[in-house]
Write a protein that holds these residues in place. Structure first.
Motif, PDB file in Angstrom:
ATOM      1  N   VAL A  52      23.897  46.482  39.292  1.00 27.72           N
ATOM      2  CA  VAL A  52      24.132  46.701  37.868  1.00 27.72           C
ATOM      3  C   VAL A  52      25.567  46.276  37.599  1.00 27.72           C
ATOM      4  O   VAL A  52      26.505  46.775  38.234  1.00 27.72           O
ATOM      5  CB  VAL A  52      23.920  48.178  37.489  1.00 27.72           C
ATOM      6  N   SER A  53      25.756  45.340  36.671  1.00 27.50           N
ATOM      7  CA  SER A  53      27.092  44.791  36.478  1.00 27.50           C
ATOM      8  C   SER A  53      27.256  44.233  35.072  1.00 27.50           C
ATOM      9  O   SER A  53      26.291  44.042  34.339  1.00 27.50           O
ATOM     10  CB  SER A  53      27.362  43.682  37.496  1.00 27.50           C
ATOM     11  N   ASP A  54      28.509  43.949  34.739  1.00 33.96           N
ATOM     12  CA  ASP A  54      28.816  43.221  33.509  1.00 33.96           C
ATOM     13  C   ASP A  54      29.598  41.976  33.893  1.00 33.96           C
ATOM     14  O   ASP A  54      30.416  42.000  34.834  1.00 33.96           O
ATOM     15  CB  ASP A  54      29.628  44.089  32.542  1.00 33.96           C
ATOM     16  N   THR A  55      29.391  40.905  33.175  1.00 30.11           N
ATOM     17  CA  THR A  55      29.982  39.626  33.534  1.00 30.11           C
ATOM     18  C   THR A  55      31.470  39.530  33.197  1.00 30.11           C
ATOM     19  O   THR A  55      32.110  38.535  33.544  1.00 30.11           O
ATOM     20  CB  THR A  55      29.219  38.479  32.850  1.00 30.11           C
ATOM     21  N   VAL A  56      32.036  40.555  32.524  1.00 34.41           N
ATOM     22  CA  VAL A  56      33.482  40.577  32.280  1.00 34.41           C
ATOM     23  C   VAL A  56      34.152  41.695  33.070  1.00 34.41           C
ATOM     24  O   VAL A  56      35.286  42.065  32.793  1.00 34.41           O
ATOM     25  CB  VAL A  56      33.809  40.710  30.776  1.00 34.41           C
ATOM     26  N   CYS A  57      33.465  42.209  34.064  1.00 35.67           N
ATOM     27  CA  CYS A  57      34.007  43.266  34.914  1.00 35.67           C
ATOM     28  C   CYS A  57      34.593  42.634  36.180  1.00 35.67           C
ATOM     29  O   CYS A  57      33.837  42.129  37.024  1.00 35.67           O
ATOM     30  CB  CYS A  57      32.914  44.268  35.280  1.00 35.67           C
ATOM     31  N   PRO A  58      35.924  42.652  36.347  1.00 32.03           N
ATOM     32  CA  PRO A  58      36.503  42.019  37.537  1.00 32.03           C
ATOM     33  C   PRO A  58      36.063  42.668  38.836  1.00 32.03           C
ATOM     34  O   PRO A  58      35.886  41.984  39.850  1.00 32.03           O
ATOM     35  CB  PRO A  58      38.016  42.170  37.316  1.00 32.03           C
ATOM     36  N   TRP A  59      35.861  43.992  38.819  1.00 31.67           N
ATOM     37  CA  TRP A  59      35.421  44.674  40.040  1.00 31.67           C
ATOM     38  C   TRP A  59      33.997  44.266  40.426  1.00 31.67           C
ATOM     39  O   TRP A  59      33.624  44.344  41.598  1.00 31.67           O
ATOM     40  CB  TRP A  59      35.528  46.182  39.881  1.00 31.67           C
ATOM     41  N   CYS A  60      33.219  43.810  39.451  1.00 34.45           N
ATOM     42  CA  CYS A  60      31.869  43.334  39.765  1.00 34.45           C
ATOM     43  C   CYS A  60      31.927  42.037  40.572  1.00 34.45           C
ATOM     44  O   CYS A  60      31.134  41.828  41.494  1.00 34.45           O
ATOM     45  CB  CYS A  60      31.071  43.139  38.482  1.00 34.45           C
ATOM     46  N   TYR A  61      32.870  41.166  40.239  1.00 31.30           N
ATOM     47  CA  TYR A  61      33.031  39.932  41.000  1.00 31.30           C
ATOM     48  C   TYR A  61      33.579  40.236  42.393  1.00 31.30           C
ATOM     49  O   TYR A  61      33.115  39.683  43.398  1.00 31.30           O
ATOM     50  CB  TYR A  61      33.962  38.985  40.255  1.00 31.30           C
ATOM     51  N   ILE A  62      34.534  41.139  42.467  1.00 31.15           N
ATOM     52  CA  ILE A  62      35.051  41.570  43.769  1.00 31.15           C
ATOM     53  C   ILE A  62      33.926  42.200  44.591  1.00 31.15           C
ATOM     54  O   ILE A  62      33.780  41.938  45.789  1.00 31.15           O
ATOM     55  CB  ILE A  62      36.214  42.560  43.595  1.00 31.15           C
ATOM     56  N   GLY A  63      33.128  43.056  43.946  1.00 32.01           N
ATOM     57  CA  GLY A  63      32.005  43.680  44.641  1.00 32.01           C
ATOM     58  C   GLY A  63      31.016  42.666  45.161  1.00 32.01           C
ATOM     59  O   GLY A  63      30.448  42.829  46.252  1.00 32.01           O
ATOM     60  N   LYS A  64      30.786  41.604  44.403  1.00 33.84           N
ATOM     61  CA  LYS A  64      29.888  40.533  44.846  1.00 33.84           C
ATOM     62  C   LYS A  64      30.411  39.901  46.127  1.00 33.84           C
ATOM     63  O   LYS A  64      29.644  39.683  47.079  1.00 33.84           O
ATOM     64  CB  LYS A  64      29.751  39.478  43.741  1.00 33.84           C
ATOM     65  N   ARG A  65      31.693  39.589  46.155  1.00 38.92           N
ATOM     66  CA  ARG A  65      32.279  38.984  47.343  1.00 38.92           C
ATOM     67  C   ARG A  65      32.160  39.910  48.567  1.00 38.92           C
ATOM     68  O   ARG A  65      31.824  39.476  49.668  1.00 38.92           O
ATOM     69  CB  ARG A  65      33.746  38.667  47.091  1.00 38.92           C
ATOM     70  N   PHE A  87      24.577  45.405  32.278  1.00 37.15           N
ATOM     71  CA  PHE A  87      25.338  46.546  31.784  1.00 37.15           C
ATOM     72  C   PHE A  87      26.409  45.970  30.867  1.00 37.15           C
ATOM     73  O   PHE A  87      26.999  44.933  31.182  1.00 37.15           O
ATOM     74  CB  PHE A  87      25.999  47.303  32.940  1.00 37.15           C
ATOM     75  N   GLN A  88      26.649  46.604  29.744  1.00 34.12           N
ATOM     76  CA  GLN A  88      27.692  46.129  28.835  1.00 34.12           C
ATOM     77  C   GLN A  88      28.778  47.182  28.701  1.00 34.12           C
ATOM     78  O   GLN A  88      28.550  48.270  28.175  1.00 34.12           O
ATOM     79  CB  GLN A  88      27.109  45.783  27.459  1.00 34.12           C
ATOM     80  N   LEU A  89      29.963  46.850  29.184  1.00 34.30           N
ATOM     81  CA  LEU A  89      31.088  47.757  29.076  1.00 34.30           C
ATOM     82  C   LEU A  89      31.452  48.000  27.616  1.00 34.30           C
ATOM     83  O   LEU A  89      31.880  49.095  27.248  1.00 34.30           O
ATOM     84  CB  LEU A  89      32.289  47.188  29.824  1.00 34.30           C
ATOM     85  N   ASN A 142      24.639  37.490  25.681  1.00 41.82           N
ATOM     86  CA  ASN A 142      23.980  36.213  25.971  1.00 41.82           C
ATOM     87  C   ASN A 142      24.028  35.877  27.459  1.00 41.82           C
ATOM     88  O   ASN A 142      23.073  35.307  28.003  1.00 41.82           O
ATOM     89  CB  ASN A 142      24.619  35.096  25.152  1.00 41.82           C
ATOM     90  N   SER A 143      25.111  36.221  28.123  1.00 36.12           N
ATOM     91  CA  SER A 143      25.173  35.964  29.564  1.00 36.12           C
ATOM     92  C   SER A 143      24.111  36.784  30.293  1.00 36.12           C
ATOM     93  O   SER A 143      23.496  36.301  31.252  1.00 36.12           O
ATOM     94  CB  SER A 143      26.564  36.278  30.107  1.00 36.12           C
ATOM     95  N   HIS A 144      23.879  38.011  29.832  1.00 36.01           N
ATOM     96  CA  HIS A 144      22.845  38.848  30.456  1.00 36.01           C
ATOM     97  C   HIS A 144      21.440  38.324  30.151  1.00 36.01           C
ATOM     98  O   HIS A 144      20.535  38.428  30.981  1.00 36.01           O
ATOM     99  CB  HIS A 144      22.992  40.288  30.001  1.00 36.01           C
ATOM    100  N   ARG A 145      21.255  37.799  28.958  1.00 34.41           N
ATOM    101  CA  ARG A 145      19.966  37.186  28.635  1.00 34.41           C
ATOM    102  C   ARG A 145      19.637  36.072  29.623  1.00 34.41           C
ATOM    103  O   ARG A 145      18.513  35.967  30.119  1.00 34.41           O
ATOM    104  CB  ARG A 145      19.991  36.612  27.221  1.00 34.41           C
ATOM    105  N   LEU A 146      20.646  35.227  29.896  1.00 35.18           N
ATOM    106  CA  LEU A 146      20.430  34.110  30.810  1.00 35.18           C
ATOM    107  C   LEU A 146      20.184  34.587  32.242  1.00 35.18           C
ATOM    108  O   LEU A 146      19.340  34.028  32.951  1.00 35.18           O
ATOM    109  CB  LEU A 146      21.622  33.161  30.756  1.00 35.18           C
ATOM    110  N   LEU A 147      20.911  35.600  32.674  1.00 35.59           N
ATOM    111  CA  LEU A 147      20.698  36.129  34.018  1.00 35.59           C
ATOM    112  C   LEU A 147      19.300  36.719  34.162  1.00 35.59           C
ATOM    113  O   LEU A 147      18.632  36.513  35.185  1.00 35.59           O
ATOM    114  CB  LEU A 147      21.753  37.189  34.338  1.00 35.59           C
ATOM    115  N   ALA A 148      18.843  37.450  33.158  1.00 37.25           N
ATOM    116  CA  ALA A 148      17.503  38.044  33.209  1.00 37.25           C
ATOM    117  C   ALA A 148      16.437  36.964  33.211  1.00 37.25           C
ATOM    118  O   ALA A 148      15.453  37.034  33.974  1.00 37.25           O
ATOM    119  CB  ALA A 148      17.311  38.993  32.022  1.00 37.25           C
TER     120      ALA A 148
END
Length: 267
Positions: A52-65, A87-89, A142-148
């Motif tokens: 569960v993430s948001d595309t403007v969450c820096p910790w989400c990108y760190i978590g991905k790595r 998820f939308q912050l 819109n970024s979440h729409r594309l990911l889904a």
């Protein structure tokens, strides 16, 4: 773990009994009956990881790595299926975009931002990435729409590739997360059909329907990143790869069905 305005490095699992990881004891509860499936063709176990993430969450990108570093340790034992959930912050963020740095200053205060930016820059550098606070920020729907859509129509590998392109563009290249050109460039870079993606952005069709369904899948989530492994175990925050690895080790070793689950070295 970004929770509107903060990171909470906590973790817990959803299983009857107690699990011990790195000497941390966590009480657990049942979410649903899910087991590790075995892939008959490869002889590997299938481990499902929902993020569960948001595309403007820096910790989400760190978590991905950090998640990816942990998964690499088990390539001979497991086939990981990573599914990104929305998820939308700030669901009320403007569509047109606002200056990213100014938005942060208004939200956190100039003095706090002055501390946050160098710390995040170093965190990204530790993961081999260059962090930038330039550019615009805004609505991520819109970024979440594309990911889904990518996951539903083209599979989890393509969705994961799209998540990488979105994160990389926003955090390291100062691209605006709701810019149509950027979104479609990210789609193409991820190996997805641009024309289909354009149609997703033009209507409130399948992409929006999926986001509406998926955004409520884990109602207990109030901050991201939030990881759910095999529908049972959860980790919140951008955990160290060792934490992910220890959980995967327990899952792959078929933990005790009840009572205490002791990780190697735990006491």
């Amino acid at each position: 773990m970004a929770e509107r305005d903060k990171q909470l490095p906590t973790m817990f699992c959803m299983q009857t009994g107690v699990i011990r990881l790195n000497r941390i004891v966590i009480k657990c509860r049942i979410l649903r009956n899910v087991v590790v499936a075995t892939c008959a063709m490869s002889g590997k176990s299938v481990v499902n990881v929902e993020v569960v993430s948001d595309t403007v969450c820096p910790w989400c990108y760190i978590g991905k790595r950090r998640l990816e570093k942990a998964m690499k340790q088990f390539v001979d034992r497991a086939d990981f299926k990573v599914h990104w959930l929305p998820f939308q912050l700030n669901p009320d963020a403007p569509q047109e975009g606002v200056n990213k740095m100014e938005s942060y200053r208004q939200k956190f205060g100039a003095s706090r931002v002055a501390q946050m930016v160098p710390a995040m820059t170093q965190t990204f550098a530790n993961e081999g990435m260059q962090y930038s606070m330039g550019g615009l920020t805004g609505n991520t729907r819109n970024s979440h729409r594309l990911l889904a859509w990518a996951a539903a129509k083209h599979g989890l590998d393509r969705q994961n590739a799209l998540a990488e392109e979105l994160f990389k563009g926003y955090f390291t290249q100062e691209r605006y997360i709701n810019d149509r050109d950027f979104l479609l460039e990210a789609v193409e870079a991820a190996g997805l059909p641009r024309d289909e993606a354009a149609a997703i952005l033009n209507t409130d069709g399948i992409g929006e329907q999926l986001v509406k369904e998926e955004i409520h899948k884990y109602p207990q989530v109030t901050g991201v990143p939030f990881f759910v492994v095999n529908g049972r175990y959860t980790l919140s925050g951008a955990q160290d790869p060792a934490i992910f690895a220890e959980l995967f080790r327990n899952v792959l070793n078929h933990e005790a069905p009840a009572g205490d689950v002791a990780a190697p070295g735990a006491s």
